[in-house]
Scaffold this motif. Structure first.
Motif, short mmCIF file in Angstrom:
data_model
loop_
_atom_site.label_atom_id
_atom_site.label_comp_id
_atom_site.label_asym_id
_atom_site.label_seq_id
_atom_site.Cartn_x
_atom_site.Cartn_y
_atom_site.Cartn_z
N ALA A 254 -2.33 8.59 -7.00
CA ALA A 254 -3.67 8.25 -6.68
C ALA A 254 -3.90 8.36 -5.20
N MET A 255 -2.95 8.29 -4.38
CA MET A 255 -3.04 8.29 -2.58
C MET A 255 -3.08 9.83 -2.19
N ALA A 256 -2.44 10.60 -2.94
CA ALA A 256 -2.40 12.08 -2.75
C ALA A 256 -3.78 12.55 -2.94
N LYS A 257 -4.22 12.26 -4.22
CA LYS A 257 -5.73 12.40 -4.42
C LYS A 257 -6.61 11.91 -3.67
N GLY A 258 -6.67 10.37 -3.53
CA GLY A 258 -7.45 9.88 -2.46
C GLY A 258 -7.80 10.41 -1.13
N LEU A 259 -6.55 11.05 -0.57
CA LEU A 259 -6.64 11.56 0.73
C LEU A 259 -6.99 12.98 0.58
N ASN A 260 -6.88 13.53 -0.76
CA ASN A 260 -7.15 14.96 -0.91
C ASN A 260 -6.20 15.80 0.03
N VAL A 261 -4.87 15.61 -0.13
CA VAL A 261 -3.86 16.15 0.28
C VAL A 261 -3.69 17.64 -0.28
N VAL A 262 -3.36 18.41 0.68
CA VAL A 262 -3.00 19.93 0.57
C VAL A 262 -1.81 20.29 1.31
N GLY A 263 -0.57 20.13 0.61
CA GLY A 263 0.81 20.23 1.28
C GLY A 263 1.55 19.16 1.11
N LEU A 264 2.18 18.54 1.94
CA LEU A 264 3.10 17.60 1.85
C LEU A 264 2.39 16.11 2.03
N ILE A 265 2.71 15.11 1.36
CA ILE A 265 2.49 13.69 1.64
C ILE A 265 3.93 12.92 1.80
N ASN A 266 3.95 11.86 2.64
CA ASN A 266 5.11 10.85 2.74
C ASN A 266 4.41 9.50 2.64
N ILE A 267 4.78 8.66 1.53
CA ILE A 267 4.31 7.38 1.54
C ILE A 267 5.56 6.48 1.53
N GLN A 268 5.50 5.32 2.31
CA GLN A 268 6.40 4.24 2.32
C GLN A 268 5.84 2.88 1.73
N TYR A 269 6.79 2.39 0.81
CA TYR A 269 6.29 1.41 0.24
C TYR A 269 7.37 0.30 0.54
N ALA A 270 6.95 -1.28 0.10
CA ALA A 270 7.90 -2.16 0.26
C ALA A 270 7.83 -3.02 -1.08
N ILE A 271 9.14 -3.15 -1.53
CA ILE A 271 8.96 -4.14 -3.06
C ILE A 271 9.56 -5.39 -2.69
N LYS A 272 8.49 -6.38 -2.85
CA LYS A 272 8.93 -7.83 -2.58
C LYS A 272 8.65 -8.47 -4.07
N ASP A 273 9.56 -9.29 -4.84
CA ASP A 273 9.25 -9.93 -5.96
C ASP A 273 8.61 -9.20 -6.91
N ASP A 274 8.86 -7.84 -7.12
CA ASP A 274 8.38 -7.02 -8.12
C ASP A 274 7.04 -6.68 -7.85
N THR A 275 6.56 -6.97 -6.57
CA THR A 275 5.14 -6.65 -6.26
C THR A 275 5.28 -5.19 -5.24
N ILE A 276 4.29 -4.39 -5.43
CA ILE A 276 4.40 -3.13 -4.60
C ILE A 276 3.68 -3.17 -3.42
N TYR A 277 3.97 -3.25 -2.11
CA TYR A 277 3.09 -2.97 -0.99
C TYR A 277 3.06 -1.67 -0.45
N VAL A 278 1.95 -0.98 -0.01
CA VAL A 278 1.88 0.21 0.76
C VAL A 278 2.08 -0.15 2.40
N LEU A 279 3.38 0.49 2.69
CA LEU A 279 3.37 0.15 4.20
C LEU A 279 2.69 1.34 5.23
N GLU A 280 2.81 2.65 4.66
CA GLU A 280 1.98 3.54 5.37
C GLU A 280 1.95 4.74 4.45
#
Length: 509
Positions: A254-280
């Motif tokens: 969803a993020m890659a499509k939302g940013l209309n990425v062409v090429g590579l994308i790297n996303i960093q997440y944090a998982i706390k108590d089974d909840t997913i947070y987007v860091l960057e």
């Protein structure tokens, strides 16, 4: 190219630049490298068709482009493979009418601009840690109070977590803001909620603007708050549930499509108590791209360059496959070369290299990664355990694991009491401030073979500095996170009675 190398401006980006040049050659397109670092493969005479050994400034690059236009048609410039240095050239190049290949400059700006990124996450129904933006000291104080201490502070538009810090109180915040202005210049300081003991996850994905392929999901061994370039990580994840992994994959697409990425994308997440947070999110090449490529057997950087040149993702026939092996990336640090440096890890990147261990299971792969990084895990002896208050609940299980592996335990009074109360055999040892003989004496005397030392807060860090420094100079295996200590126990168990098998990388494809 990535320009001059420094800590944080990883050589991994040079790998990506080289693969972009190789991809151009395969497509029959002439590649021209602009870089000014003699220590890189991208500046070898045979990597690209032409090399300009010039500074990576807008003025120099625009002059080179004008010169090159006289002998052919400029298809475009790739700025997303060399890290932050060439990325900063994207705006002036676009304003000069130079075509930027791949993900648009505007999409890169959305990911970098905190307010625009927050709006995108709201639109995609994704969570991020509580955060605020500050341009003045007063704004920083109010922002940190609203987010709640401890907070992660970082200047915007920097690479390698430069100037990044976790602060626990207002005096530390005020000191930081006065110093960070030097790092950040005109850009604001970002204030994030610090998710204690969360699991951090790195994801690399490929996209052509329509389709997305998730190339690798990496679970960090050190908890969130330690820079991704300094954290060991495992691919595939070794503790995350299938449900969490599926959600991470869906959010990445969803993020890659939302940013209309062409090429590579790297996303960093944090998982706390089974909840997913987007860091960057970084819609560019990442320092994990070479590791992912070797771990999964897919040349992600080369494919990304071809996507930027107009190829479709479907044409590569990529399919998710279940790996029959585990790859562990471990950071390599220069601490031993610098007298007085504290080897504690944090949000600012400090590693100067990395190595990879690969085997059929996590324990053996982690063991190989430690050997590659120059750390020899002991097979027995005495382990010293000293952890911060928030980690004491994990101490009995960790202690039992080391006792089961044949270790004798020593600990300072607080940790020793926790272990004794849980029925784990332990001997008490003095803290340095409690007088001799103390723990550092025991380490110098060769009585300690393994150190687990987790701490937080300025005073605690200062008090335990001599433990970490002595471990470093005495070549004692040491871990500064609970997760790292658990992984070490798994590796020590894997090493019992076995000889490590050596295979070529291709055997794991």
């Amino acid at each position: 190219g990535g320009g001059p190398n420094r800590i944080g401006q990883g050589i991994e980006f040079d790998y990506c630049c080289c693969h972009a040049a190789f991809a151009c050659e395969e497509l029959g397109i002439e590649s021209i490298m602009v870089n000014c670092n003699p220590e890189t493969v991208s500046t070898d005479y045979d990597t690209s068709d032409r090399l300009y050994f010039e500074p990576l400034t807008a003025e120099d690059v625009l002059e080179i482009i004008e010169t090159e236009k006289q002998s052919g048609t400029l298809l475009g410039v790739i700025v997303q493979f060399g890290g932050q240095t060439p990325l900063k050239l994207a705006h002036p190049l676009e304003q000069a009418g130079v075509p930027i290949l791949g993900t648009s400059v505007d999409a890169i700006d959305i990911a970098e601009d905190r307010e625009r990124f927050k709006a995108l996450l709201n639109e995609l129904d994704m969570l991020q840690p509580r955060n605020a933006i500050a341009r003045t000291e007063a704004e920083a104080i109010l922002g940190a109070q609203a987010v709640g201490y401890p907070v992660v502070l970082r200047p915007s538009y920097v690479l390698g977590g430069r100037g990044m810090e976790i602060v626990y109180d207002q005096p530390s915040l005020e000191r930081y803001v006065r110093e960070a202005v030097i790092v950040s210049g005109d850009n604001p300081v970002l204030i994030d909620q610090y998710l204690r003991d969360a699991i951090e996850v790195d994801v690399d994905a490929l996209s052509d603007g329509k389709d997305v392929f998730v190339a690798g999901i990496m679970e960090h061994i050190e908890e969130a708050g330690i820079h991704s370039g300094d954290s060991a990580c495992a691919l595939p994840p070794y503790t995350l549930s299938a449900e969490i992994i599926a959600k991470i994959e869906a959010q990445t697409i969803a993020m890659a499509k939302g940013l209309n990425v062409v090429g590579l994308i790297n996303i960093q997440y944090a998982i706390k108590d089974d909840t997913i947070y987007v860091l960057e999110a970084n819609p560019r090449a990442s320092r994990t791209a070479p590791f992912v490529a070797k771990a999964v057997g897919i040349p992600v950087a080369r494919i990304a360059a071809k996507l930027q040149a107009g190829e479709s993702l479907a044409s590569f026939g990529l399919k998710q496959k279940k790996l029959n092996h585990v790859a562990v990336k471990e950071a390599v640090f220069p601490f031993a070369r610098f007298a007085g440096v504290d080897p504690i890890l944090g949000p600012e990147m400090r590693s100067t290299g990395e190595c990879m261990g690969i085997d059929a299971d996590f324990g053996h792969a982690f063991l190989k990664s430690q050997l590659g990084a120059g750390m020899r895990l002991p097979s027995g002896g005495t382990a010293f355990l000293s952890v911060k208050d928030s980690h004491k609940s994990a101490l009995p299980e960790l202690g039992r694991n080391f006792v089961r592996l044949g270790f004798k335990l020593v600990a300072t009074e607080g940790c020793a009491k926790v272990l004794r109360d849980a029925g784990v055999p332990v001997e008490r040892v003095n803290k340095v401030m409690e007088g001799r003989p103390h723990i550092v004496d025991a380490m110098i005397n060769g009585d300690i073979q393994l150190v687990v030392n987790t701490t937080e807060g300025a005073q605690s860090l200062a008090d335990s500095y001599s433990i970490r420094r002595t471990a470093l100079v005495s070549n004692i295996s040491y871990y500064t996170t609970i997760a790292g200590a658990r992984a070490a126990a798994t590796a020590i168990e894997a090493a019992e009675g076995e000889t490590l098998q050596v295979k070529p990388l291709q055997a794991y494809a």
